[in-house]
Design a protein around this motif. Structure first.
Motif, PDB file in Angstrom:
ATOM      1  N   ILE A  85      78.425  45.756  60.982  1.00  0.00           N
ATOM      2  CA  ILE A  85      79.763  45.306  61.349  1.00  0.00           C
ATOM      3  C   ILE A  85      79.703  43.852  61.792  1.00  0.00           C
ATOM      4  CG2 ILE A  85      81.655  45.613  62.989  1.00  0.00           C
ATOM      5  CD1 ILE A  85      81.028  48.631  62.858  1.00  0.00           C
ATOM      6  N   GLU A  86      78.648  43.500  62.505  1.00  0.00           N
ATOM      7  CA  GLU A  86      78.485  42.118  62.943  1.00  0.00           C
ATOM      8  C   GLU A  86      78.415  41.171  61.746  1.00  0.00           C
ATOM      9  OE1 GLU A  86      75.395  39.402  65.523  1.00  0.00           O
ATOM     10  OE2 GLU A  86      75.439  41.556  65.859  1.00  0.00           O
ATOM     11  N   GLU A  87      77.696  41.574  60.711  1.00  0.00           N
ATOM     12  CA  GLU A  87      77.591  40.736  59.507  1.00  0.00           C
ATOM     13  C   GLU A  87      78.948  40.583  58.823  1.00  0.00           C
ATOM     14  OE1 GLU A  87      75.276  40.557  55.214  1.00  0.00           O
ATOM     15  OE2 GLU A  87      74.617  42.000  56.705  1.00  0.00           O
ATOM     16  N   LEU A  88      79.677  41.680  58.677  1.00  0.00           N
ATOM     17  CA  LEU A  88      81.006  41.607  58.062  1.00  0.00           C
ATOM     18  C   LEU A  88      81.955  40.749  58.886  1.00  0.00           C
ATOM     19  CD1 LEU A  88      81.637  45.245  56.805  1.00  0.00           C
ATOM     20  CD2 LEU A  88      81.502  43.174  55.426  1.00  0.00           C
ATOM     21  N   ALA A  89      81.917  40.916  60.181  1.00  0.00           N
ATOM     22  CA  ALA A  89      82.790  40.120  61.050  1.00  0.00           C
ATOM     23  C   ALA A  89      82.426  38.642  60.957  1.00  0.00           C
ATOM     24  CB  ALA A  89      82.689  40.609  62.485  1.00  0.00           C
ATOM     25  N   GLN A  90      81.132  38.338  60.891  1.00  0.00           N
ATOM     26  CA  GLN A  90      80.717  36.949  60.787  1.00  0.00           C
ATOM     27  C   GLN A  90      81.175  36.347  59.457  1.00  0.00           C
ATOM     28  OE1 GLN A  90      79.317  35.024  63.278  1.00  0.00           O
ATOM     29  NE2 GLN A  90      80.003  33.475  61.833  1.00  0.00           N
ATOM     30  N   LEU A  91      81.070  37.120  58.381  1.00  0.00           N
ATOM     31  CA  LEU A  91      81.557  36.641  57.086  1.00  0.00           C
ATOM     32  C   LEU A  91      83.060  36.366  57.150  1.00  0.00           C
ATOM     33  CD1 LEU A  91      79.592  38.987  54.664  1.00  0.00           C
ATOM     34  CD2 LEU A  91      79.286  36.522  54.940  1.00  0.00           C
ATOM     35  N   ASN A  92      83.795  37.250  57.818  1.00  0.00           N
ATOM     36  CA  ASN A  92      85.235  37.059  57.959  1.00  0.00           C
ATOM     37  C   ASN A  92      85.540  35.785  58.745  1.00  0.00           C
ATOM     38  OD1 ASN A  92      87.917  38.395  57.492  1.00  0.00           O
ATOM     39  ND2 ASN A  92      87.992  38.069  59.695  1.00  0.00           N
ATOM     40  N   LEU A  93      84.804  35.565  59.822  1.00  0.00           N
ATOM     41  CA  LEU A  93      85.009  34.348  60.612  1.00  0.00           C
ATOM     42  C   LEU A  93      84.633  33.105  59.812  1.00  0.00           C
ATOM     43  CD1 LEU A  93      83.748  35.539  64.115  1.00  0.00           C
ATOM     44  CD2 LEU A  93      86.101  35.056  63.430  1.00  0.00           C
ATOM     45  N   ASP A  94      83.605  33.221  58.975  1.00  0.00           N
ATOM     46  CA  ASP A  94      83.227  32.096  58.109  1.00  0.00           C
ATOM     47  C   ASP A  94      84.358  31.749  57.144  1.00  0.00           C
ATOM     48  OD1 ASP A  94      80.747  32.019  59.356  1.00  0.00           O
ATOM     49  OD2 ASP A  94      79.685  32.998  57.702  1.00  0.00           O
ATOM     50  N   VAL A  95      84.977  32.781  56.564  1.00  0.00           N
ATOM     51  CA  VAL A  95      86.108  32.548  55.661  1.00  0.00           C
ATOM     52  C   VAL A  95      87.248  31.883  56.427  1.00  0.00           C
ATOM     53  CG1 VAL A  95      87.898  33.656  54.253  1.00  0.00           C
ATOM     54  CG2 VAL A  95      85.524  34.400  54.052  1.00  0.00           C
ATOM     55  N   ALA A  96      87.496  32.329  57.646  1.00  0.00           N
ATOM     56  CA  ALA A  96      88.565  31.735  58.464  1.00  0.00           C
ATOM     57  C   ALA A  96      88.267  30.263  58.741  1.00  0.00           C
ATOM     58  CB  ALA A  96      88.718  32.506  59.772  1.00  0.00           C
ATOM     59  N   ARG A  97      87.035  29.960  59.111  1.00  0.00           N
ATOM     60  CA  ARG A  97      86.666  28.564  59.395  1.00  0.00           C
ATOM     61  C   ARG A  97      86.793  27.691  58.151  1.00  0.00           C
ATOM     62  NH1 ARG A  97      82.051  31.000  62.392  1.00  0.00           N
ATOM     63  NH2 ARG A  97      82.814  31.182  64.517  1.00  0.00           N
ATOM     64  N   LYS A  98      86.323  28.209  57.020  1.00  0.00           N
ATOM     65  CA  LYS A  98      86.418  27.444  55.767  1.00  0.00           C
ATOM     66  C   LYS A  98      87.876  27.226  55.376  1.00  0.00           C
ATOM     67  CE  LYS A  98      81.923  28.774  54.022  1.00  0.00           C
ATOM     68  NZ  LYS A  98      81.149  29.562  53.078  1.00  0.00           N
ATOM     69  N   THR A  99      88.696  28.245  55.592  1.00  0.00           N
ATOM     70  CA  THR A  99      90.116  28.120  55.286  1.00  0.00           C
ATOM     71  C   THR A  99      90.751  27.050  56.170  1.00  0.00           C
ATOM     72  OG1 THR A  99      90.226  30.446  54.610  1.00  0.00           O
ATOM     73  CG2 THR A  99      92.312  29.369  55.167  1.00  0.00           C
ATOM     74  N   GLU A 100      90.437  27.083  57.457  1.00  0.00           N
ATOM     75  CA  GLU A 100      90.960  26.060  58.369  1.00  0.00           C
ATOM     76  C   GLU A 100      90.504  24.663  57.958  1.00  0.00           C
ATOM     77  OE1 GLU A 100      89.537  27.543  62.167  1.00  0.00           O
ATOM     78  OE2 GLU A 100      91.592  28.045  62.708  1.00  0.00           O
ATOM     79  N   LYS A 101      89.250  24.546  57.562  1.00  0.00           N
ATOM     80  CA  LYS A 101      88.697  23.249  57.156  1.00  0.00           C
ATOM     81  C   LYS A 101      89.419  22.710  55.919  1.00  0.00           C
ATOM     82  CE  LYS A 101      84.485  20.935  55.725  1.00  0.00           C
ATOM     83  NZ  LYS A 101      83.165  21.070  55.180  1.00  0.00           N
TER      84      LYS A 101
ATOM     85  N   GLN B 278      93.257  19.004  53.341  1.00  0.00           N
ATOM     86  CA  GLN B 278      94.390  18.805  52.447  1.00  0.00           C
ATOM     87  C   GLN B 278      95.677  18.459  53.200  1.00  0.00           C
ATOM     88  OE1 GLN B 278      94.788  21.862  49.472  1.00  0.00           O
ATOM     89  NE2 GLN B 278      92.660  21.680  48.845  1.00  0.00           N
ATOM     90  N   GLY B 279      95.557  18.323  54.527  1.00  0.00           N
ATOM     91  CA  GLY B 279      96.724  17.972  55.325  1.00  0.00           C
ATOM     92  C   GLY B 279      97.774  19.069  55.362  1.00  0.00           C
ATOM     93  N   LEU B 280      97.326  20.303  55.286  1.00  0.00           N
ATOM     94  CA  LEU B 280      98.244  21.439  55.289  1.00  0.00           C
ATOM     95  C   LEU B 280      98.137  22.211  56.594  1.00  0.00           C
ATOM     96  CD1 LEU B 280      97.460  22.745  51.685  1.00  0.00           C
ATOM     97  CD2 LEU B 280      99.440  21.405  52.406  1.00  0.00           C
ATOM     98  N   SER B 281      99.175  22.928  56.896  1.00  0.00           N
ATOM     99  CA  SER B 281      99.182  23.773  58.091  1.00  0.00           C
ATOM    100  C   SER B 281      99.036  25.235  57.676  1.00  0.00           C
ATOM    101  CB  SER B 281     100.504  23.600  58.838  1.00  0.00           C
ATOM    102  OG  SER B 281     101.552  24.193  58.103  1.00  0.00           O
ATOM    103  N   PRO B 282      98.705  26.096  58.621  1.00  0.00           N
ATOM    104  CA  PRO B 282      98.693  27.532  58.307  1.00  0.00           C
ATOM    105  C   PRO B 282     100.051  28.005  57.776  1.00  0.00           C
ATOM    106  CG  PRO B 282      97.532  27.155  60.345  1.00  0.00           C
ATOM    107  CD  PRO B 282      98.181  25.839  59.960  1.00  0.00           C
ATOM    108  N   ASN B 283     101.129  27.408  58.248  1.00  0.00           N
ATOM    109  CA  ASN B 283     102.456  27.775  57.753  1.00  0.00           C
ATOM    110  C   ASN B 283     102.609  27.413  56.271  1.00  0.00           C
ATOM    111  OD1 ASN B 283     105.066  28.906  58.377  1.00  0.00           O
ATOM    112  ND2 ASN B 283     105.857  26.853  57.986  1.00  0.00           N
TER     113      ASN B 283
END
Length: 81
Positions: A19-35, A40-45
């Protein structure tokens, strides 16, 4: 993203490596998405509008309170392509 988000706290309490590995992968996707959004000068909205998803859902993904599905990861990748 906060260090003490819901997922991190839960993992600290549960300690399940799979579960820790899956959660870490999910957080990695979130960080990459934010980056990518920032680059690109975009917001989450803006992402919510592109995906036709409630902005609150985007916020839950980016803060680790909700997991990404494979389908949504593909849709996000297609949006940024």
């Amino acid at each position: 993203m906060e260090e003490n988000d819901f997922v991190s706290i839960w993992l600290e309490e549960s300690g399940n490596p799979a579960i820790e590995e899956l959660a870490q992968l999910n957080l990695d996707v979130a960080r990459k998405t934010e980056k990518i959004l920032a680059e690109q000068g975009l917001s989450p909205n803006d992402l919510a509008i592109s995906l036709d998803i409630n902005p609150d859902e985007i916020n839950r993904w980016l803060t680790g309170r909700h997991t990404f599905s494979a389908k949504i990861i593909k849709e996000i990748a297609d949006t940024f392509a």
